[in-house]
Design an enzyme around this catalytic site. Structure first.
Site, short mmCIF file in Angstrom:
data_model
loop_
_atom_site.label_atom_id
_atom_site.label_comp_id
_atom_site.label_asym_id
_atom_site.label_seq_id
_atom_site.Cartn_x
_atom_site.Cartn_y
_atom_site.Cartn_z
N ARG A 36 0.79 -1.18 -0.12
CA ARG A 36 -0.05 0.09 0.05
C ARG A 36 0.80 1.16 -0.05
O ARG A 36 0.31 2.33 -0.24
CB ARG A 36 -1.01 0.05 1.15
CG ARG A 36 -2.24 -0.82 0.96
CD ARG A 36 -3.24 -0.96 2.09
NE ARG A 36 -2.40 -1.78 3.13
CZ ARG A 36 -2.87 -1.68 4.39
NH1 ARG A 36 -3.71 -0.70 4.75
NH2 ARG A 36 -2.32 -2.52 5.21
N ASP B 198 8.50 -2.07 10.77
CA ASP B 198 7.69 -0.76 10.44
C ASP B 198 6.73 -0.20 11.49
O ASP B 198 5.81 0.70 11.12
CB ASP B 198 6.57 -1.17 9.16
CG ASP B 198 5.68 -2.26 9.74
OD1 ASP B 198 5.86 -2.50 10.84
OD2 ASP B 198 4.89 -2.73 8.82
N GLU C 126 -7.10 -13.58 14.46
CA GLU C 126 -6.87 -12.71 13.27
C GLU C 126 -8.29 -12.17 12.71
O GLU C 126 -9.10 -13.02 12.74
CB GLU C 126 -6.10 -13.22 11.96
CG GLU C 126 -4.57 -13.46 12.45
CD GLU C 126 -3.94 -12.33 12.93
OE1 GLU C 126 -3.72 -11.29 12.38
OE2 GLU C 126 -3.56 -12.28 14.15
N LYS D 119 30.53 30.98 -0.20
CA LYS D 119 30.93 29.35 -0.35
C LYS D 119 32.27 29.35 -0.03
O LYS D 119 33.14 30.04 -0.46
CB LYS D 119 30.58 28.81 -1.74
CG LYS D 119 30.91 27.41 -2.04
CD LYS D 119 31.43 27.12 -3.26
CE LYS D 119 33.02 27.40 -3.29
NZ LYS D 119 33.56 26.94 -4.47
N TYR E 61 36.24 31.24 -10.69
CA TYR E 61 36.20 30.06 -11.58
C TYR E 61 36.31 30.42 -13.12
O TYR E 61 35.57 31.39 -13.57
CB TYR E 61 34.46 29.47 -11.51
CG TYR E 61 34.50 27.84 -12.42
CD1 TYR E 61 35.37 27.19 -12.24
CD2 TYR E 61 33.34 27.84 -13.26
CE1 TYR E 61 35.37 25.90 -12.82
CE2 TYR E 61 33.30 26.58 -13.80
CZ TYR E 61 34.27 25.65 -13.86
OH TYR E 61 34.04 24.52 -14.50
C1 UD1 Z 1 -0.03 -8.89 12.59
C2 UD1 Z 1 -0.67 -9.74 13.47
C3 UD1 Z 1 -1.88 -9.19 13.89
C4 UD1 Z 1 -1.72 -7.64 14.47
C5 UD1 Z 1 -0.91 -6.79 13.55
C6 UD1 Z 1 -0.60 -5.58 14.10
C7 UD1 Z 1 -0.05 -11.97 12.91
C8 UD1 Z 1 -0.61 -13.41 12.34
N1 UD1 Z 1 -0.77 -11.02 12.92
O1 UD1 Z 1 -0.77 -8.60 11.32
O2 UD1 Z 1 -2.65 -9.98 15.00
O3 UD1 Z 1 -2.95 -7.26 15.00
O4 UD1 Z 1 0.29 -7.64 13.10
O5 UD1 Z 1 0.12 -4.85 13.10
O6 UD1 Z 1 1.00 -11.92 13.48
N2 UD1 Z 1 6.64 -9.92 8.29
C9 UD1 Z 1 7.59 -10.71 7.95
N3 UD1 Z 1 7.55 -12.01 7.28
C10 UD1 Z 1 6.24 -12.43 6.95
C11 UD1 Z 1 5.08 -11.67 7.37
C12 UD1 Z 1 5.16 -10.50 7.94
O7 UD1 Z 1 8.73 -10.10 8.16
O8 UD1 Z 1 6.10 -13.17 6.16
C13 UD1 Z 1 6.56 -8.50 8.76
C14 UD1 Z 1 6.08 -7.50 8.22
O9 UD1 Z 1 7.06 -6.83 7.34
C15 UD1 Z 1 5.50 -6.72 9.26
C16 UD1 Z 1 5.15 -7.55 10.44
O10 UD1 Z 1 5.94 -8.75 10.20
O11 UD1 Z 1 6.62 -5.44 9.69
C17 UD1 Z 1 3.71 -7.68 10.62
O12 UD1 Z 1 3.34 -8.13 9.50
P1 UD1 Z 1 1.87 -7.50 8.66
O13 UD1 Z 1 1.45 -8.42 7.43
O14 UD1 Z 1 1.81 -6.09 8.71
O15 UD1 Z 1 1.00 -8.23 9.86
P2 UD1 Z 1 -0.59 -8.76 9.75
O16 UD1 Z 1 -0.58 -10.20 9.26
O17 UD1 Z 1 -1.47 -7.72 9.17
CA CA Z 2 0.50 -4.42 9.45
#
Ligand code: UD1
Ligand code: CA
Length: 472
Positions: free
Chosen positions: A15, A102, A152, A350, A386
């Site tokens: 996004r 993030d 979730e 400068k 210059y």
């Molecule tokens: C996750 C949580 C959810 C919570 C939310 C808060 C799970 C299953 N769900 O949701 O309960 O409310 O965060 O924001 O954990 N990432 C990886 N590798 C992956 C997937 C994700 O590194 O394979 C990282 C993403 O870059 C991010 C973080 O994990 O920084 C969370 O991933 P995101 O997809 O935003 O979380 P949700 O599944 O939406």
């Molecule tokens: Ca998220």
């Protein structure tokens, strides 16, 4: 006890609609991930592991200065799968802290409390109550308030969707327990992902108590998913910094219109900053400094009692005490001004040193120059540094007076207390104490008449030759 900090940063961030990986987007000129890293670095006895994946090359290259272990998650199969990537690196006795790359504004004391909640018999989970909980995992509790599990959004029942308490994703767990539960994860859910959140139900099953903690405010646990959220957290971050500076005694005419993108290494007393000022990099600001509106200052040092008027751009410069700059001045890198120097409007400096009490007040370019003390440089003076190939230096010795609209063709030296007549083009060194000028003699022509417009001339000619006659 050692803490293993796992920062999840492999996700794409669709996004953001960007070619740049999400965690490389910046708040206050620093990538989101670096904010999380900086906070993590403040935890004693800790090791940082970053799970990266999407935009791997850009991330590794852009953040190679971070002191952390980098573990690649080649396919992003969920948060549980992400943490599984470091199973082999987790010590049984360690506490493991899970952070998101993030979520940039998380506070150290929040994390410390969470770590206190993690142990042999308990797990620390950071939750937050949201009036609009859509999209987040919900915290399901029993009638006595004990946490049972996280569900979730996509797997939740209508009833569960009404729950306002959500999972921030941030938690602290004992190493041996985490490893056991990571081994038991499956992807039998609506998204076909390995959910880290499933470990909560496993912990409850294994009689580990879930101790929840809440952050100071929502923004602390807010993640960045789009550019609106990025700009919102930028503002929050800036307001926090502004509040800190005001606590330190700085007057900000409007804290909502102030940006600090970096640090202030030395902060004097009674500094006053007008609106739309941007401070970048590392700056030093002395006592009683006034900074006018719409000014940008980067990597510079500003002495005591300096006044910077509106609309200045200052970079890699040193401004001596008591100096006055602007309005509309530009100090470029390697400008060094001594005490009580005046730099006025539309002046560009400068790579030049200006000694004390010298004045360059209007419309001038001074580059590659050494200016002595008590020098007065008139309006419109230009150092021609210059020649199209090389840069040359100009030296203007103490007490010199440079008349307006002078060109100093470098390399050239203007001697001590020399005076240069206005409008001169100076190509040779000028002697001390003398007046030097290069200027054509002024002439006046008597009987000279102003030219008239061509069509008037034509009409006059026609009238004379009788082709047309004058109306009566
Ligand atoms: C996750 C949580 C959810 C919570 C939310 C808060 C799970 C299953 N769900 O949701 O309960 O409310 O965060 O924001 O954990 N990432 C990886 N590798 C992956 C997937 C994700 O590194 O394979 C990282 C993403 O870059 C991010 C973080 O994990 O920084 C969370 O991933 P995101 O997809 O935003 O979380 P949700 O599944 O939406
Ligand atoms: Ca998220």
């Amino acid at each position: 006890m050692t803490t293993t900090i796992v920062i999840l940063a492999a996700g794409k961030g669709t996004r953001m609609r960007s070619a740049i990986p999400k965690i490389m987007h910046k708040i206050s000129d620093r990538p989101l991930l670096e904010h999380v890293y900086d906070m993590s670095k403040q935890l004693p006895n800790s090791q940082i592991k970053i799970i990266y994946g999407h935009g791997a090359e850009l991330v590794r290259e852009g953040l190679k200065h971070l002191d952390a272990d980098w573990i690649e998650q080649k396919q992003q199969l969920g948060t549980g799968h992400a943490v599984q990537q470091i199973t082999g690196h987790i010590e049984d006795s360690n506490k493991v802290l899970i952070l998101y790359g993030d979520v940039p504004l998380l506070k150290l004391d929040t994390v410390n409390t969470l770590l206190d909640h993690a142990g042999e018999y308990s797990l620390g989970l950071l939750t937050v109550n949201l009036s609009e909980p859509r999209g987040y995992g919900r915290i399901v509790r029993d009638s006595s308030g004990n946490v049972l599990k996280i569900v979730e959004e996509k797997d939740a029942t209508q009833g569960e969707k009404l729950i306002k308490e959500v999972n921030t994703g941030i938690m602290a767990v004992k190493g041996d327990q985490l490893k056991t539960w990571l081994g038991q994860l499956n992807n039998n859910n609506a998204q076909g992902e390995y959910y880290l959140t499933d470990i909560i139900e496993m912990a409850v099953r294994d009689n580990i108590k879930i101790i929840t903690h809440q952050p100071h405010n929502e923004d602390e646990v807010m993640g960045v998913n789009n550019r609106m959220q990025l700009s919102h957290l930028e503002r929050v971050f800036q307001q926090e910094q502004a509040a800190y500076l005001m606590e330190q005694g700085v007057t900000l005419r409007d804290p909502a219109r102030f940006d600090l993108r970096g640090s202030i290494e030395q902060l004097g007393q009674d500094i006053e900053i007008d609106v739309n000022v941007i401070l970048e990099g590392q700056n030093k600001i002395g006592h009683n400094v006034i900074i006018g509106a719409n000014t940008r200052i980067k990597n510079s040092s500003i002495g005591d009692n300096v006044e910077i008027l509106d609309n200045c751009v200052i970079e890699n410069a040193i401004i001596g005490p008591g100096s006055r700059i602007g309005p509309f001045a530009r100090l470029r890198p390697e400008t060094v001004l001594a005490n009580d120097v005046h730099i006025g409007n539309f002046v560009e400096i400068k790579k030049s040193d200006v000694a004390e009490k010298s004045k360059i007040n209007h419309l001038s370019y001074i580059g590659d120059t050494t200016v002595g003390s008590n020098v007065n440089i008139g309006a419109g003076t230009i150092t021609c540094n210059y020649d199209g190939v090389n840069k040359h230096r100009t030296v203007i010795e103490d007490g010199a007076f440079i008349g307006s609209d002078t060109q100093l063709v470098a390399p050239v030296t203007v001697g001590k207390n020399a005076t240069i007549g206005a409008g001169s083009t100076i190509t040779k060194n000028t002697p001390e104490n003398q007046l030097t000028l290069s200027r054509n003699k002024q002439v006046s022509i008597s009987g000279w008449q102003r030219p008239v417009k061509n069509d008037c001339k034509d009409a006059a000619a026609k009238l004379m030759s009788g082709t047309i006659t004058k109306d009566k």
